[in-house]
Design a protein around this motif. Structure first.
Motif, PDB file in Angstrom:
ATOM      1  N   ASP A  26     -17.574   7.607   2.038  1.00  0.00           N
ATOM      2  CA  ASP A  26     -18.550   8.430   2.762  1.00  0.00           C
ATOM      3  C   ASP A  26     -18.068   8.567   4.204  1.00  0.00           C
ATOM      4  O   ASP A  26     -18.695   8.071   5.136  1.00  0.00           O
ATOM      5  CB  ASP A  26     -19.932   7.791   2.694  1.00  0.00           C
ATOM      6  N   PHE A  27     -16.921   9.227   4.360  1.00  0.00           N
ATOM      7  CA  PHE A  27     -16.313   9.352   5.675  1.00  0.00           C
ATOM      8  C   PHE A  27     -16.954  10.484   6.466  1.00  0.00           C
ATOM      9  O   PHE A  27     -17.329  11.510   5.895  1.00  0.00           O
ATOM     10  CB  PHE A  27     -14.815   9.651   5.537  1.00  0.00           C
ATOM     11  N   PRO A  28     -17.037  10.317   7.790  1.00  0.00           N
ATOM     12  CA  PRO A  28     -17.477  11.446   8.618  1.00  0.00           C
ATOM     13  C   PRO A  28     -16.396  12.527   8.625  1.00  0.00           C
ATOM     14  O   PRO A  28     -15.217  12.248   8.409  1.00  0.00           O
ATOM     15  CB  PRO A  28     -17.626  10.810  10.005  1.00  0.00           C
ATOM     16  N   VAL A  29     -16.812  13.762   8.836  1.00  0.00           N
ATOM     17  CA  VAL A  29     -15.851  14.862   8.918  1.00  0.00           C
ATOM     18  C   VAL A  29     -14.907  14.590  10.084  1.00  0.00           C
ATOM     19  O   VAL A  29     -15.343  14.258  11.196  1.00  0.00           O
ATOM     20  CB  VAL A  29     -16.568  16.219   9.115  1.00  0.00           C
ATOM     21  N   SER A  30     -13.610  14.715   9.854  1.00  0.00           N
ATOM     22  CA  SER A  30     -12.638  14.367  10.890  1.00  0.00           C
ATOM     23  C   SER A  30     -11.457  15.316  10.860  1.00  0.00           C
ATOM     24  O   SER A  30     -11.051  15.784   9.789  1.00  0.00           O
ATOM     25  CB  SER A  30     -12.148  12.926  10.685  1.00  0.00           C
ATOM     26  N   GLN A  60      -5.909  10.940   5.468  1.00  0.00           N
ATOM     27  CA  GLN A  60      -4.947  10.251   4.601  1.00  0.00           C
ATOM     28  C   GLN A  60      -5.541   8.945   4.080  1.00  0.00           C
ATOM     29  O   GLN A  60      -5.382   8.599   2.902  1.00  0.00           O
ATOM     30  CB  GLN A  60      -3.648   9.970   5.359  1.00  0.00           C
ATOM     31  N   SER A  61      -6.227   8.220   4.961  1.00  0.00           N
ATOM     32  CA  SER A  61      -6.833   6.949   4.563  1.00  0.00           C
ATOM     33  C   SER A  61      -7.894   7.153   3.485  1.00  0.00           C
ATOM     34  O   SER A  61      -8.004   6.350   2.549  1.00  0.00           O
ATOM     35  CB  SER A  61      -7.441   6.255   5.783  1.00  0.00           C
ATOM     36  N   GLU A  62      -8.671   8.231   3.616  1.00  0.00           N
ATOM     37  CA  GLU A  62      -9.691   8.507   2.595  1.00  0.00           C
ATOM     38  C   GLU A  62      -9.034   8.792   1.250  1.00  0.00           C
ATOM     39  O   GLU A  62      -9.497   8.314   0.208  1.00  0.00           O
ATOM     40  CB  GLU A  62     -10.562   9.679   3.023  1.00  0.00           C
ATOM     41  N   GLU A  63      -7.929   9.522   1.271  1.00  0.00           N
ATOM     42  CA  GLU A  63      -7.208   9.792   0.022  1.00  0.00           C
ATOM     43  C   GLU A  63      -6.678   8.508  -0.602  1.00  0.00           C
ATOM     44  O   GLU A  63      -6.737   8.316  -1.824  1.00  0.00           O
ATOM     45  CB  GLU A  63      -6.052  10.757   0.288  1.00  0.00           C
ATOM     46  N   ILE A  64      -6.160   7.616   0.249  1.00  0.00           N
ATOM     47  CA  ILE A  64      -5.646   6.337  -0.256  1.00  0.00           C
ATOM     48  C   ILE A  64      -6.779   5.528  -0.876  1.00  0.00           C
ATOM     49  O   ILE A  64      -6.638   4.974  -1.979  1.00  0.00           O
ATOM     50  CB  ILE A  64      -4.986   5.537   0.889  1.00  0.00           C
ATOM     51  N   LEU A  65      -7.907   5.453  -0.187  1.00  0.00           N
ATOM     52  CA  LEU A  65      -9.035   4.678  -0.694  1.00  0.00           C
ATOM     53  C   LEU A  65      -9.545   5.216  -2.029  1.00  0.00           C
ATOM     54  O   LEU A  65      -9.954   4.447  -2.908  1.00  0.00           O
ATOM     55  CB  LEU A  65     -10.164   4.681   0.337  1.00  0.00           C
ATOM     56  N   VAL A 103      -2.002   2.465  -5.043  1.00  0.00           N
ATOM     57  CA  VAL A 103      -2.681   2.507  -3.747  1.00  0.00           C
ATOM     58  C   VAL A 103      -1.670   2.226  -2.625  1.00  0.00           C
ATOM     59  O   VAL A 103      -0.940   1.238  -2.675  1.00  0.00           O
ATOM     60  CB  VAL A 103      -3.822   1.474  -3.685  1.00  0.00           C
ATOM     61  N   ASP A 104      -1.628   3.095  -1.633  1.00  0.00           N
ATOM     62  CA  ASP A 104      -0.709   2.943  -0.501  1.00  0.00           C
ATOM     63  C   ASP A 104      -1.319   1.969   0.501  1.00  0.00           C
ATOM     64  O   ASP A 104      -1.721   2.336   1.610  1.00  0.00           O
ATOM     65  CB  ASP A 104      -0.452   4.307   0.146  1.00  0.00           C
ATOM     66  N   TYR A 105      -1.341   0.720   0.115  1.00  0.00           N
ATOM     67  CA  TYR A 105      -1.980  -0.319   0.918  1.00  0.00           C
ATOM     68  C   TYR A 105      -1.301  -0.489   2.269  1.00  0.00           C
ATOM     69  O   TYR A 105      -1.963  -0.736   3.287  1.00  0.00           O
ATOM     70  CB  TYR A 105      -1.955  -1.643   0.138  1.00  0.00           C
ATOM     71  N   ARG A 155      -9.789  -6.611   1.574  1.00  0.00           N
ATOM     72  CA  ARG A 155      -9.349  -5.970   2.825  1.00  0.00           C
ATOM     73  C   ARG A 155      -9.519  -4.459   2.752  1.00  0.00           C
ATOM     74  O   ARG A 155      -9.851  -3.812   3.750  1.00  0.00           O
ATOM     75  CB  ARG A 155      -7.897  -6.346   3.109  1.00  0.00           C
ATOM     76  N   ILE A 156      -9.281  -3.897   1.583  1.00  0.00           N
ATOM     77  CA  ILE A 156      -9.473  -2.450   1.414  1.00  0.00           C
ATOM     78  C   ILE A 156     -10.943  -2.084   1.652  1.00  0.00           C
ATOM     79  O   ILE A 156     -11.252  -1.094   2.322  1.00  0.00           O
ATOM     80  CB  ILE A 156      -9.006  -2.012   0.009  1.00  0.00           C
ATOM     81  N   TYR A 157     -11.861  -2.895   1.134  1.00  0.00           N
ATOM     82  CA  TYR A 157     -13.287  -2.646   1.359  1.00  0.00           C
ATOM     83  C   TYR A 157     -13.640  -2.767   2.839  1.00  0.00           C
ATOM     84  O   TYR A 157     -14.427  -1.983   3.379  1.00  0.00           O
ATOM     85  CB  TYR A 157     -14.131  -3.632   0.544  1.00  0.00           C
ATOM     86  N   LEU A 158     -13.051  -3.769   3.509  1.00  0.00           N
ATOM     87  CA  LEU A 158     -13.322  -3.944   4.933  1.00  0.00           C
ATOM     88  C   LEU A 158     -12.850  -2.734   5.738  1.00  0.00           C
ATOM     89  O   LEU A 158     -13.557  -2.260   6.638  1.00  0.00           O
ATOM     90  CB  LEU A 158     -12.621  -5.209   5.448  1.00  0.00           C
ATOM     91  N   ILE A 159     -11.657  -2.235   5.407  1.00  0.00           N
ATOM     92  CA  ILE A 159     -11.134  -1.060   6.114  1.00  0.00           C
ATOM     93  C   ILE A 159     -11.989   0.163   5.809  1.00  0.00           C
ATOM     94  O   ILE A 159     -12.288   0.968   6.695  1.00  0.00           O
ATOM     95  CB  ILE A 159      -9.655  -0.825   5.737  1.00  0.00           C
ATOM     96  N   LYS A 160     -12.415   0.288   4.560  1.00  0.00           N
ATOM     97  CA  LYS A 160     -13.284   1.410   4.171  1.00  0.00           C
ATOM     98  C   LYS A 160     -14.566   1.402   5.003  1.00  0.00           C
ATOM     99  O   LYS A 160     -14.957   2.429   5.575  1.00  0.00           O
ATOM    100  CB  LYS A 160     -13.623   1.310   2.685  1.00  0.00           C
ATOM    101  N   ASN A 161     -15.211   0.248   5.085  1.00  0.00           N
ATOM    102  CA  ASN A 161     -16.446   0.150   5.863  1.00  0.00           C
ATOM    103  C   ASN A 161     -16.199   0.454   7.339  1.00  0.00           C
ATOM    104  O   ASN A 161     -17.026   1.101   7.995  1.00  0.00           O
ATOM    105  CB  ASN A 161     -17.054  -1.249   5.710  1.00  0.00           C
ATOM    106  N   LEU A 162     -15.079  -0.007   7.845  1.00  0.00           N
ATOM    107  CA  LEU A 162     -14.732   0.237   9.240  1.00  0.00           C
ATOM    108  C   LEU A 162     -14.577   1.741   9.497  1.00  0.00           C
ATOM    109  O   LEU A 162     -15.121   2.276  10.471  1.00  0.00           O
ATOM    110  CB  LEU A 162     -13.430  -0.488   9.576  1.00  0.00           C
ATOM    111  N   LEU A 163     -13.867   2.424   8.617  1.00  0.00           N
ATOM    112  CA  LEU A 163     -13.612   3.850   8.813  1.00  0.00           C
ATOM    113  C   LEU A 163     -14.867   4.691   8.573  1.00  0.00           C
ATOM    114  O   LEU A 163     -14.958   5.825   9.058  1.00  0.00           O
ATOM    115  CB  LEU A 163     -12.489   4.310   7.881  1.00  0.00           C
ATOM    116  N   GLU A 164     -15.812   4.137   7.842  1.00  0.00           N
ATOM    117  CA  GLU A 164     -17.077   4.835   7.632  1.00  0.00           C
ATOM    118  C   GLU A 164     -18.062   4.609   8.788  1.00  0.00           C
ATOM    119  O   GLU A 164     -19.174   5.120   8.750  1.00  0.00           O
ATOM    120  CB  GLU A 164     -17.701   4.389   6.316  1.00  0.00           C
ATOM    121  N   GLY A 165     -17.636   3.842   9.781  1.00  0.00           N
ATOM    122  CA  GLY A 165     -18.460   3.707  10.984  1.00  0.00           C
ATOM    123  C   GLY A 165     -19.011   2.330  11.270  1.00  0.00           C
ATOM    124  O   GLY A 165     -19.736   2.151  12.258  1.00  0.00           O
TER     125      GLY A 165
END
Length: 425
Positions: free
Chosen positions: A4-8, A15-20, A88-90, A49-59
């Motif tokens: 659920d990424f903000p429009v960017s 790219q990160s959203e595609e990887i996730l 996954v391009d970790y 760690r992937i979940y942590l990065i996902k949450n971080l990028l979602e705000g």
């Protein structure tokens, strides 16, 4: 994985959203992860760690300190990349996550200073040599110093190789390559590149070193100093391309596999600079590990050494920067077997030794546990020699065993008619 990424407009965010979205959270990565095997914590495995990065990028910026802690715990060995069935391009997701948490909120003053000093000292060979000498003199006072500095003294190499003489170049070379001296390696083990130059000369290959290039930028990159790492990489690329477009180079040959892995990843560092990215792609395509390069040559073997070296069982440790993530073809075992050495079976787990650049200085607890595990695996094979293709692995393993630990190329040079490795002679 749902996001659920903000429009960017940031291409790295997209790219990160595609990887996730390629992650199916199956957890197979955790089984290959060294830190997960130590703690059993989901947050110390790739999936967590992937979940942590996902949450971080979602705000979720409030969790930045927690995210940074667990991203710091990652060795970047990329064993999880090979284990992942979804591709996954970790590696690049991790890089982006680390870049974000590096500044918000900032680390403590003492940790920022410590990391800055490491980035300065370890990447400047003359300064590193002076620091090494000074550290040996003041090591007895270690107990009086802050605990954060103790790993620096624990990591002092017990033995530094003697300066080696570079052989004369072949008169009519079949190829011309550039070697990277490296920052730590040229001080701690200058014999490695000397053995490489000698081995290549026996095969009719001329090797040169670009004086403007000493450090690849990997240490600065992994310590979070991305701007400085990119500046160094940009200078390296220009220096190598001047040589390529001048007298010409057929390849860049790396004797420190960690450096080679980073140089092959240079194009990703310049995602927002098309011109430099294109130049980086030229350099990356020319970069080969020494064992990979030698495997493409006709092997040169001195028959007088064959009977002797064939009776010496060798345990080969595949450095993570060679073995994982598709960064290189790990030709170490193959080239040693072709040269007549008797190779022990591979260690059971094949997990990271815990060196990982500056990781052993920043996460000494995890590093020591992984180092002890690796030594137990290697010593169980009852080898006479341990060989590996990365200076960090050599230092980590050598500090924990009495078995001689040498670079793969030192054994190949010995088999071709050179002297036995200094630590084994």
């Amino acid at each position: 994985m749902r996001t659920d990424f903000p429009v960017s407009q940031d291409p790295r965010m997209n790219q990160s959203e595609e990887i996730l979205r390629t992650c199916v959270h199956c957890g197979m990565c955790n089984a290959a992860c060294p830190t997960y095997s130590l703690t059993g914590s989901e947050l110390d495995g790739p999936r967590g760690r992937i979940y942590l990065i996902k949450n971080l990028l979602e705000g979720d910026t409030e969790s930045s300190p927690i995210v940074r802690k667990h991203l710091d715990n990652c060795l970047t060995c990329l064993a999880c990349v090979d284990a992942c069935p979804s591709g996954v391009d970790y590696a690049h997701l991790l890089d982006y996550g680390r870049e974000i948490v590096e500044t918000a909120p900032p680390r403590s003053l003492i940790m920022r200073l410590f990391r800055y000093v490491l980035a300065i000292v370890l990447t400047r060979p003359k300064l590193f040599a002076l620091s090494l000498t000074a550290a040996r003199w003041i090591a007895p006072l270690k107990v009086l110093m802050p605990s954060i500095l103790h790993p620096l003294f624990d990591a002092i190499p017990g033995r530094v190789s003697k300066p080696a003489t570079t052989p004369m170049a072949p008169q009519h070379p079949r190829a011309r390559i550039a070697l990277l001296d490296g920052c730590v390696q040229q001080i701690v083990a200058p014999n490695i590149n000397a053995a490489t130059a000698s081995l290549l000369a026996r095969h009719g290959v001329e090797s040169i070193a670009c004086p403007e290039v000493s450090c690849c930028g990997a240490l600065q990159w992994h310590l979070g100093f991305h701007r400085e790492a990119r500046a160094r990489a940009r200078d390296n690329i220009r220096a190598w391309l001047r040589e390529v477009d001048g007298k010409g180079l057929d390849s860049l040959v790396m004797t420190a596999s960690g450096c080679g892995a980073v140089i092959r990843d240079y194009p990703a560092w310049f995602h927002d600079d098309p011109e430099t990215k294109k130049a980086a792609e030229r350099i990356a395509s020319m970069t080969k590990d020494i064992a990979e390069y030698v495997a493409g040559l006709e092997p040169r073997i001195d028959d007088s050494n064959t009977s002797h070296i064939g009776s010496l069982p060798v345990a080969y440790h595949g450095a993570c920067s060679l073995a994982n993530g598709g960064r290189f073809q790990d030709k170490g075992r193959e080239t040693l077997e072709c040269a007549g050495f008797s190779l022990c079976p591979p260690p059971v787990s094949g997990m990271c030794c815990g060196s990982a650049g500056a990781y052993h200085l920043l996460r000494p607890g995890f590093s020591k546990q992984l180092g002890a595990r690796k030594i137990a695996e290697l010593e169980a094979l009852k080898p006479k020699i341990i060989a590996t293709g990365n200076i960090g692995c050599m230092i980590q393993i050598r500090s924990r065993t009495d078995i001689p630990v040498v670079h793969t190329v030192e054994l190949l040079e010995w088999a071709a008619g050179g002297d036995a490795p200094e630590s084994f002679a």
